[in-house]
Write a protein that holds these residues in place. Structure first.
Motif, PDB file in Angstrom:
ATOM      1  N   TRP A 187       0.835  -1.202   0.000  1.00 47.68           N
ATOM      2  CA  TRP A 187       0.000   0.000   0.000  1.00 47.68           C
ATOM      3  C   TRP A 187       0.870   1.253   0.000  1.00 47.68           C
ATOM      4  O   TRP A 187       0.545   2.244  -0.672  1.00 47.68           O
ATOM      5  CB  TRP A 187      -0.931  -0.013   1.210  1.00 47.68           C
ATOM      6  N   THR A 188       1.978   1.209   0.732  1.00 51.56           N
ATOM      7  CA  THR A 188       2.901   2.348   0.751  1.00 51.56           C
ATOM      8  C   THR A 188       3.503   2.579  -0.631  1.00 51.56           C
ATOM      9  O   THR A 188       3.644   3.725  -1.081  1.00 51.56           O
ATOM     10  CB  THR A 188       4.019   2.109   1.782  1.00 51.56           C
ATOM     11  N   ALA A 189       3.847   1.487  -1.325  1.00 54.86           N
ATOM     12  CA  ALA A 189       4.417   1.614  -2.672  1.00 54.86           C
ATOM     13  C   ALA A 189       3.426   2.269  -3.627  1.00 54.86           C
ATOM     14  O   ALA A 189       3.806   3.108  -4.459  1.00 54.86           O
ATOM     15  CB  ALA A 189       4.838   0.242  -3.186  1.00 54.86           C
ATOM     16  N   SER A 190       2.152   1.902  -3.521  1.00 54.26           N
ATOM     17  CA  SER A 190       1.140   2.536  -4.373  1.00 54.26           C
ATOM     18  C   SER A 190       1.002   4.011  -4.033  1.00 54.26           C
ATOM     19  O   SER A 190       0.887   4.867  -4.921  1.00 54.26           O
ATOM     20  CB  SER A 190      -0.205   1.824  -4.205  1.00 54.26           C
ATOM     21  N   LEU A 191       1.027   4.327  -2.749  1.00 49.97           N
ATOM     22  CA  LEU A 191       0.937   5.726  -2.334  1.00 49.97           C
ATOM     23  C   LEU A 191       2.192   6.505  -2.721  1.00 49.97           C
ATOM     24  O   LEU A 191       2.127   7.724  -2.920  1.00 49.97           O
ATOM     25  CB  LEU A 191       0.686   5.809  -0.827  1.00 49.97           C
ATOM     26  N   ASP A 192       3.318   5.822  -2.848  1.00 52.95           N
ATOM     27  CA  ASP A 192       4.534   6.496  -3.305  1.00 52.95           C
ATOM     28  C   ASP A 192       4.370   7.008  -4.737  1.00 52.95           C
ATOM     29  O   ASP A 192       4.952   8.034  -5.113  1.00 52.95           O
ATOM     30  CB  ASP A 192       5.733   5.550  -3.223  1.00 52.95           C
ATOM     31  N   VAL A 193       3.588   6.296  -5.545  1.00 56.81           N
ATOM     32  CA  VAL A 193       3.288   6.774  -6.899  1.00 56.81           C
ATOM     33  C   VAL A 193       2.523   8.095  -6.810  1.00 56.81           C
ATOM     34  O   VAL A 193       2.805   9.055  -7.541  1.00 56.81           O
ATOM     35  CB  VAL A 193       2.469   5.728  -7.683  1.00 56.81           C
ATOM     36  N   VAL A 194       1.567   8.152  -5.893  1.00 53.48           N
ATOM     37  CA  VAL A 194       0.794   9.378  -5.689  1.00 53.48           C
ATOM     38  C   VAL A 194       1.707  10.479  -5.139  1.00 53.48           C
ATOM     39  O   VAL A 194       1.608  11.644  -5.545  1.00 53.48           O
ATOM     40  CB  VAL A 194      -0.388   9.127  -4.736  1.00 53.48           C
ATOM     41  N   ARG A 195       2.596  10.117  -4.222  1.00 55.98           N
ATOM     42  CA  ARG A 195       3.531  11.107  -3.661  1.00 55.98           C
ATOM     43  C   ARG A 195       4.395  11.732  -4.760  1.00 55.98           C
ATOM     44  O   ARG A 195       4.677  12.940  -4.733  1.00 55.98           O
ATOM     45  CB  ARG A 195       4.419  10.452  -2.606  1.00 55.98           C
ATOM     46  N   ALA A 196       4.819  10.918  -5.707  1.00 60.28           N
ATOM     47  CA  ALA A 196       5.628  11.443  -6.811  1.00 60.28           C
ATOM     48  C   ALA A 196       4.820  12.441  -7.634  1.00 60.28           C
ATOM     49  O   ALA A 196       5.348  13.475  -8.079  1.00 60.28           O
ATOM     50  CB  ALA A 196       6.120  10.296  -7.685  1.00 60.28           C
ATOM     51  N   ARG A 197       3.541  12.160  -7.826  1.00 57.46           N
ATOM     52  CA  ARG A 197       2.680  13.090  -8.563  1.00 57.46           C
ATOM     53  C   ARG A 197       2.475  14.378  -7.765  1.00 57.46           C
ATOM     54  O   ARG A 197       2.413  15.470  -8.336  1.00 57.46           O
ATOM     55  CB  ARG A 197       1.339  12.425  -8.877  1.00 57.46           C
ATOM     56  N   ILE A 198       2.360  14.246  -6.443  1.00 65.45           N
ATOM     57  CA  ILE A 198       2.229  15.436  -5.595  1.00 65.45           C
ATOM     58  C   ILE A 198       3.482  16.300  -5.714  1.00 65.45           C
ATOM     59  O   ILE A 198       3.395  17.531  -5.839  1.00 65.45           O
ATOM     60  CB  ILE A 198       1.978  15.031  -4.129  1.00 65.45           C
ATOM     61  N   ALA A 199       4.641  15.673  -5.678  1.00 64.50           N
ATOM     62  CA  ALA A 199       5.897  16.422  -5.778  1.00 64.50           C
ATOM     63  C   ALA A 199       5.973  17.171  -7.104  1.00 64.50           C
ATOM     64  O   ALA A 199       6.378  18.346  -7.153  1.00 64.50           O
ATOM     65  CB  ALA A 199       7.084  15.470  -5.629  1.00 64.50           C
ATOM     66  N   GLU A 200       5.570  16.512  -8.187  1.00 67.08           N
ATOM     67  CA  GLU A 200       5.609  17.177  -9.491  1.00 67.08           C
ATOM     68  C   GLU A 200       4.581  18.302  -9.552  1.00 67.08           C
ATOM     69  O   GLU A 200       4.854  19.383 -10.090  1.00 67.08           O
ATOM     70  CB  GLU A 200       5.364  16.185 -10.621  1.00 67.08           C
ATOM     71  N   PHE A 201       3.397  18.064  -8.986  1.00 67.70           N
ATOM     72  CA  PHE A 201       2.376  19.114  -8.969  1.00 67.70           C
ATOM     73  C   PHE A 201       2.884  20.339  -8.219  1.00 67.70           C
ATOM     74  O   PHE A 201       2.722  21.480  -8.687  1.00 67.70           O
ATOM     75  CB  PHE A 201       1.091  18.599  -8.312  1.00 67.70           C
ATOM     76  N   CYS A 202       3.483  20.127  -7.065  1.00 72.62           N
ATOM     77  CA  CYS A 202       3.979  21.249  -6.264  1.00 72.62           C
ATOM     78  C   CYS A 202       5.055  22.028  -7.029  1.00 72.62           C
ATOM     79  O   CYS A 202       5.087  23.266  -6.989  1.00 72.62           O
ATOM     80  CB  CYS A 202       4.529  20.747  -4.931  1.00 72.62           C
ATOM     81  N   ARG A 203       5.919  21.315  -7.738  1.00 73.12           N
ATOM     82  CA  ARG A 203       6.964  21.978  -8.527  1.00 73.12           C
ATOM     83  C   ARG A 203       6.347  22.810  -9.648  1.00 73.12           C
ATOM     84  O   ARG A 203       6.709  23.980  -9.845  1.00 73.12           O
ATOM     85  CB  ARG A 203       7.914  20.927  -9.105  1.00 73.12           C
ATOM     86  N   LEU A 204       5.402  22.222 -10.372  1.00 68.81           N
ATOM     87  CA  LEU A 204       4.769  22.935 -11.481  1.00 68.81           C
ATOM     88  C   LEU A 204       3.908  24.094 -10.982  1.00 68.81           C
ATOM     89  O   LEU A 204       3.842  25.155 -11.620  1.00 68.81           O
ATOM     90  CB  LEU A 204       3.919  21.964 -12.306  1.00 68.81           C
ATOM     91  N   ALA A 205       3.246  23.897  -9.842  1.00 74.96           N
ATOM     92  CA  ALA A 205       2.409  24.961  -9.281  1.00 74.96           C
ATOM     93  C   ALA A 205       3.263  26.147  -8.855  1.00 74.96           C
ATOM     94  O   ALA A 205       2.892  27.313  -9.066  1.00 74.96           O
ATOM     95  CB  ALA A 205       1.611  24.424  -8.095  1.00 74.96           C
ATOM     96  N   GLU A 206       4.409  25.860  -8.262  1.00 70.74           N
ATOM     97  CA  GLU A 206       5.323  26.931  -7.853  1.00 70.74           C
ATOM     98  C   GLU A 206       5.811  27.710  -9.074  1.00 70.74           C
ATOM     99  O   GLU A 206       5.882  28.950  -9.057  1.00 70.74           O
ATOM    100  CB  GLU A 206       6.507  26.322  -7.101  1.00 70.74           C
ATOM    101  N   ALA A 207       6.118  26.994 -10.141  1.00 73.40           N
ATOM    102  CA  ALA A 207       6.606  27.652 -11.358  1.00 73.40           C
ATOM    103  C   ALA A 207       5.516  28.473 -12.036  1.00 73.40           C
ATOM    104  O   ALA A 207       5.802  29.477 -12.702  1.00 73.40           O
ATOM    105  CB  ALA A 207       7.141  26.599 -12.326  1.00 73.40           C
ATOM    106  N   ALA A 208       4.255  28.056 -11.864  1.00 76.37           N
ATOM    107  CA  ALA A 208       3.143  28.732 -12.542  1.00 76.37           C
ATOM    108  C   ALA A 208       2.652  29.964 -11.799  1.00 76.37           C
ATOM    109  O   ALA A 208       1.904  30.771 -12.363  1.00 76.37           O
ATOM    110  CB  ALA A 208       1.984  27.753 -12.729  1.00 76.37           C
ATOM    111  N   ARG A 209       3.040  30.126 -10.549  1.00 75.15           N
ATOM    112  CA  ARG A 209       2.541  31.250  -9.747  1.00 75.15           C
ATOM    113  C   ARG A 209       3.142  32.582 -10.193  1.00 75.15           C
ATOM    114  O   ARG A 209       4.279  32.652 -10.619  1.00 75.15           O
ATOM    115  CB  ARG A 209       2.855  31.014  -8.272  1.00 75.15           C
TER     116      ARG A 209
END
Length: 601
Positions: A579-601
């Motif tokens: 279950w942690t491994a599956s959530l790690d996939v989501v965590r990676a998407r969160i990290a990318e979202f945060c990076r892109l959101a910061e760049a878009a602000r």
């Protein structure tokens, strides 16, 4: 809502011309007569609980004719029920359909008593010997194990029969009260540049996806006002349903309200605990996503509940019409398999889908099996990218149903945890297809829609789980007031969203129909999401091997436990690490979202 074509309504007129037709009347009468004949057969063969029976030619024959007859009548029920439901769910004001549904429920209650007797009869056998002596039993080995388990929690036959009869004026009736009320609620909403407009509740809730924060806030306030106005009868329905469940669970020897839900889902408590530990550990990551979204939207440090579904794309970038939605789904599905893409095309061409939001129609979305490999899908399409994901999700259910088409009703009895496998896998297919060719701007939008859904399925679903646990425990002693229900909901949201949510939604217990039907229909969505991500990882590792086994997996969801089916793809659902491994996939998407959101602000 943008659309280039009129949104579709489903069409089941090939089943029967109308509720007033001779064809429908004949089918309805045949079903009722079939239940009577089945009851006579059960009486003839003494199909009921009692002392252990020897496996011999006579008892095997009694078992086989009883199970075969039950499967046949359940197939008839599926068709008639789907037809009636197609009217009730799209227009709660249809009195003719409501009357037909009430009559059908009386016959299904009678059938329910027979199924309880069949479970008790199966429990009298040594199931190993029965499976060895009967091909019919061998084909239903796992369902028979589950039947014997259910029988171990039965009351006496007379008590079970009374409970079934009383449900017509108890839980089933209260569910209809809830459904009828919520489908008919309209509330005035103060819309910027338009003024006050009376809208159905489903349409008001859809405004949570509007790009204008004032619109979202006013819609949220109108929604809360609507739930407040109708809170007393809705709370009465919830208290009655959960009160009945508490009484029956106690009489049937269950230690908690959750125990029968786990048993029905073929999931061990240890598996749920492992998943929930991984889920709770992910909350800080989801809160980081929510705060990044708040900063991107410019709404302050934290999101209000009415910001959760706000699009990060605006204008034309934030909407999609029906043709665009269906085209994107078919393209994504084609990337996985021609069969999946063909299912989407068939559903559209054969009018399986009802997509328009309108007064009297139920909110949300669902897929309903009709007959053979045919389903129908209810949506409330609002032009958001989230509604495209919902379309893919429900078509995933429809695809699952095609793989179950050659199974008997007892073999098709898929538990909730596995019922979401194909649907959420299809959502993952959509996300991965979109990300494969997207630039940074498009990736941000795709990730937002995906994470918005994941946040609901992981964080919000856990709040619903906590709420239902607390409600079920307290309802053993007494009914809860509207204020108490709202307080329980607010507390559950505080435990999951934490400080990342500045304004909560205390009436989610009124907004979500799951509480009024199957108990604990919440955590299976989380199971489905994380299991689906695990399956997608197996697909990426070896696409051809996965495709060759995927349809077999879907066709067997009623024939083995979740752990056994997962093991086919080397997945251990009892391990927190999975279950942690599956959530790690989501965590990676969160990290990318945060990076892109910061760049878009």
């Amino acid at each position: 809502m943008p659309t280039s074509v009129e949104l579709p309504h489903w069409d089941l007129s090939d089943l029967y011309p109308s509720l007033a037709s001779r064809e429908y009347a004949a089918a309805r009468e045949a079903f009722g007569a079939g239940v009577v004949r089945l009851e006579a057969m059960f009486d003839e063969h003494d199909v009921r609980g009692g002392d252990p029976v020897e496996v011999n030619e006579s008892t095997v024959e009694a078992f086989e004719v009883s199970l075969t007859g039950t499967n046949e009548i359940l197939n008839e029920l599926r068709r008639v029920n789907a037809y009636i439901s197609s009217f009730v769910t799209t227009d709660a004001r249809d009195d003719e359909a409501q009357a037909e549904l009430s009559g059908l429920q009386k016959d299904t209650a009678r059938l329910s008593k027979l199924r309880t007797r069949l479970d008790a009869f199966v429990a009298r056998f040594d199931t190993g010997q029965l499976v060895s002596a009967s091909t019919v039993a061998s084909d239903h080995a796992f369902p028979l194990e589950r039947a014997a388990l259910r029988a171990s929690h039965q009351m006496t036959e007379a008590e079970e029969a009374l409970a079934s009869d009383m449900s017509l004026t108890g839980a089933s009736a209260w569910y209809r009260v809830y459904s009828d009320i919520t489908a008919r609620i309209t509330v005035p909403v103060d819309l910027p540049d338009i003024g006050t407009k009376e809208l159905p509740m489903a349409q008001v809730r859809a405004l949570a996806k509007d790009e204008n924060r004032t619109t979202r806030k006013h819609a949220f306030e109108a929604e809360i006002e609507g739930w407040t106005t109708w809170s007393v009868p809705i709370a009465a329905a919830l208290n009655s349903i959960k009160g009945e469940a508490a009484t029956l669970n106690t009489r049937r020897g269950y230690a908690s309200a959750l125990e029968p839900a786990l048993a029905f889902n073929n999931v061990e408590p240890e598996t749920l605990d492992a998943m929930q530990r991984a889920v709770v550990a992910s909350f800080p990551d989801f809160r980081r996503y929510m705060d990044a979204k708040a900063a991107l939207l410019g709404v302050g440090d934290h999101l209000a509940f009415y910001d959760l579904f706000a699009p990060v794309a605006t204008g034309a970038d934030g909407t999609i019409d029906w043709d665009g939605a269906t085209g994107s789904v078919k393209d994504a599905f084609a990337g996985f398999s021609p069969a999946l893409a063909g299912l989407a095309t068939r559903a559209l061409d054969d009018k399986w889908i009802d997509a328009e939001i309108r007064e009297g129609k139920g909110g949300g979305a669902f897929c309903m099996s009709v007959d053979a490999d045919r389903s129908v899908v209810l949506l409330n399409f609002d032009g958001s990218f989230d509604s495209v994901q919902t379309l893919a999700h429900e078509l995933g259910h429809a695809y699952h149903n095609t793989q179950l088409a050659n199974r008997t009703p007892y073999q098709r009895m898929t538990p909730m945890a596995l019922a979401e496998t194909a649907s959420i896998f299809c959502e993952t297919v959509m996300v991965e297809h979109g990300l494969a060719t997207a630039d940074d701007k498009a990736r941000l939008n795709i990730l937002e829609v995906d994470l918005q859904g994941s946040c609901q399925v992981v964080v919000d679903i856990h709040s619903r789980f906590l709420f239902e646990q607390a409600l079920s425990e307290r309802r053993k002693d007494r009914a809860l007031s509207v204020t108490e229900l709202c307080d329980l909901m607010a507390d559950a949201q505080a435990q999951t969203y934490g400080a990342a949510l500045s304004v909560n939604h205390p009436y989610m217990w009124a907004a979500k129909p799951h509480y009024y039907g199957t108990a604990f229909y919440n955590w299976p969505y989380t199971f489905g999401l994380l299991f689906g991500i695990g399956l997608y990882a197996a697909y990426r590792d070896d696409p051809e091997k996965f495709r060759s086994g995927y349809d077999d997996l879907l066709s067997a969801t009623g024939l083995a436990s979740a752990a056994a089916l997962a093991a086919r793809f080397d997945i251990d659902v009892t391990s927190e690490a999975f279950w942690t491994a599956s959530l790690d996939v989501v965590r990676a998407r969160i990290a990318e979202f945060c990076r892109l959101a910061e760049a878009a602000r």
